[in-house]
Design a protein around this motif. Structure first.
Motif, PDB file in Angstrom:
ATOM      1  N   GLU A  90      13.919  49.483  88.391  1.00 19.13           N
ATOM      2  CA  GLU A  90      14.478  50.083  87.185  1.00 19.13           C
ATOM      3  C   GLU A  90      15.814  49.471  86.814  1.00 19.13           C
ATOM      4  N   LEU A  91      16.100  49.570  85.521  1.00 13.04           N
ATOM      5  CA  LEU A  91      17.416  49.232  85.008  1.00 13.04           C
ATOM      6  C   LEU A  91      18.177  50.541  84.933  1.00 13.04           C
ATOM      7  N   GLN A  92      19.374  50.574  85.491  1.00 13.59           N
ATOM      8  CA  GLN A  92      20.199  51.783  85.495  1.00 13.59           C
ATOM      9  C   GLN A  92      21.521  51.491  84.791  1.00 13.59           C
ATOM     10  N   ALA A  93      21.845  52.330  83.813  1.00 16.49           N
ATOM     11  CA  ALA A  93      23.092  52.172  83.068  1.00 16.49           C
ATOM     12  C   ALA A  93      24.175  53.055  83.663  1.00 16.49           C
ATOM     13  N   SER A  94      25.373  52.539  83.648  1.00 17.55           N
ATOM     14  CA  SER A  94      26.553  53.345  83.994  1.00 17.55           C
ATOM     15  C   SER A  94      27.677  52.862  83.080  1.00 17.55           C
ATOM     16  N   GLU A  95      28.639  53.746  82.843  1.00 16.57           N
ATOM     17  CA  GLU A  95      29.730  53.336  81.962  1.00 16.57           C
ATOM     18  C   GLU A  95      30.983  53.082  82.776  1.00 16.57           C
ATOM     19  N   ALA A  96      31.764  52.151  82.275  1.00 15.24           N
ATOM     20  CA  ALA A  96      33.015  51.794  82.942  1.00 15.24           C
ATOM     21  C   ALA A  96      34.087  51.588  81.883  1.00 15.24           C
ATOM     22  N   GLY A  97      35.249  52.135  82.145  1.00 10.97           N
ATOM     23  CA  GLY A  97      36.384  51.942  81.252  1.00 10.97           C
ATOM     24  C   GLY A  97      37.120  50.668  81.605  1.00 10.97           C
ATOM     25  N   ASP A  98      37.653  50.025  80.595  1.00 16.51           N
ATOM     26  CA  ASP A  98      38.426  48.802  80.793  1.00 16.51           C
ATOM     27  C   ASP A  98      39.832  49.195  81.231  1.00 16.51           C
ATOM     28  N   PRO A  99      40.224  48.876  82.474  1.00 13.79           N
ATOM     29  CA  PRO A  99      41.541  49.292  82.963  1.00 13.79           C
ATOM     30  C   PRO A  99      42.705  48.650  82.201  1.00 13.79           C
ATOM     31  N   ASP A 100      42.456  47.512  81.534  1.00 11.42           N
ATOM     32  CA  ASP A 100      43.522  46.845  80.775  1.00 11.42           C
ATOM     33  C   ASP A 100      43.839  47.548  79.462  1.00 11.42           C
ATOM     34  N   THR A 101      42.989  48.510  79.066  1.00  6.15           N
ATOM     35  CA  THR A 101      43.209  49.189  77.791  1.00  6.15           C
ATOM     36  C   THR A 101      43.538  50.669  77.972  1.00  6.15           C
ATOM     37  N   GLN A 102      43.960  51.047  79.158  1.00  6.76           N
ATOM     38  CA  GLN A 102      44.270  52.449  79.410  1.00  6.76           C
ATOM     39  C   GLN A 102      45.535  52.873  78.687  1.00  6.76           C
ATOM     40  N   LEU A 103      45.513  54.109  78.218  1.00  7.63           N
ATOM     41  CA  LEU A 103      46.694  54.760  77.656  1.00  7.63           C
ATOM     42  C   LEU A 103      46.977  55.915  78.607  1.00  7.63           C
ATOM     43  N   GLY A 104      47.964  55.720  79.451  1.00  8.06           N
ATOM     44  CA  GLY A 104      48.173  56.665  80.545  1.00  8.06           C
ATOM     45  C   GLY A 104      47.037  56.509  81.535  1.00  8.06           C
ATOM     46  N   GLU A 105      46.311  57.595  81.784  1.00  8.83           N
ATOM     47  CA  GLU A 105      45.165  57.553  82.698  1.00  8.83           C
ATOM     48  C   GLU A 105      43.836  57.370  81.961  1.00  8.83           C
ATOM     49  N   GLN A 106      43.865  57.336  80.628  1.00 10.87           N
ATOM     50  CA  GLN A 106      42.649  57.328  79.816  1.00 10.87           C
ATOM     51  C   GLN A 106      42.265  55.929  79.357  1.00 10.87           C
TER      52      GLN A 106
END
Length: 161
Positions: A90-106
């Motif tokens: 199977e292909l499994q999707a997960s999401e990841a935030g780009d750490p270089d574009t964080q505003l504070g912890e977001q």
């Protein structure tokens, strides 16, 4: 005449997050409509599974999960089965935030990462995955794919001759 949702940018407009979010939401809905028309839980192209040197090989391609996520595999993948028996490929999707574009912890930019996995047939698939093949190693490795998964059927084949 009524038109589809859109954002109109004019000279002097102070563009706000509301404008950009509306633009993004309208585009996202149009893309989901198109994916839904083609069919969620389907393979658009590629993602052919085969046996290669005792492992399962999956070619590059594109599919949509049952929840409508884009599952793109830019490069083929080869994976050994974790043991003997039947496994879902199977292909499994997960999401990841780009750490270089964080505003504070977001994180402010998000990506979908796709992983090819061999999963025990006992475990239920998730809405963010798509089973592209079944592999069975109980009596020599064999891989099967449901022809109904493919948006464009493979009625045509070459003999190699």
């Amino acid at each position: 005449m009524t038109s589809d949702p859109r954002t109109t940018f004019v000279d002097g407009l102070r563009v706000t997050p509301q404008h950009l979010n509306h633009l993004q939401d309208a585009l996202r809905q149009a893309v989901l409509d198109l994916r839904g028309t083609l069919g969620f839980g389907r393979i658009a192209y590629g993602l052919r599974a085969s046996v290669a040197d005792g492992s399962v090989a999956v070619s590059p391609g594109l599919a949509f999960s049952s929840s409508g996520l884009r599952l793109a595999l830019a490069e083929g993948a080869t994976l050994p089965l974790p043991g003997s028996g039947e496994y879902r490929i199977e292909l499994q999707a997960s999401e990841a935030g780009d750490p270089d574009t964080q505003l504070g912890e977001q994180p402010t930019i998000w990506y979908v990462q796709v992983q090819v996995r061999a999963v025990s047939s006992d475990a239920p698939p998730t809405p963010d995955s798509l089973v592209v093949a079944i592999a069975n190693s109980a009596d020599g490795l064999q891989v099967t794919q449901d022809a109904g998964l493919f948006l464009v059927p493979s009625h045509h084949a070459h003999s190699g001759g």
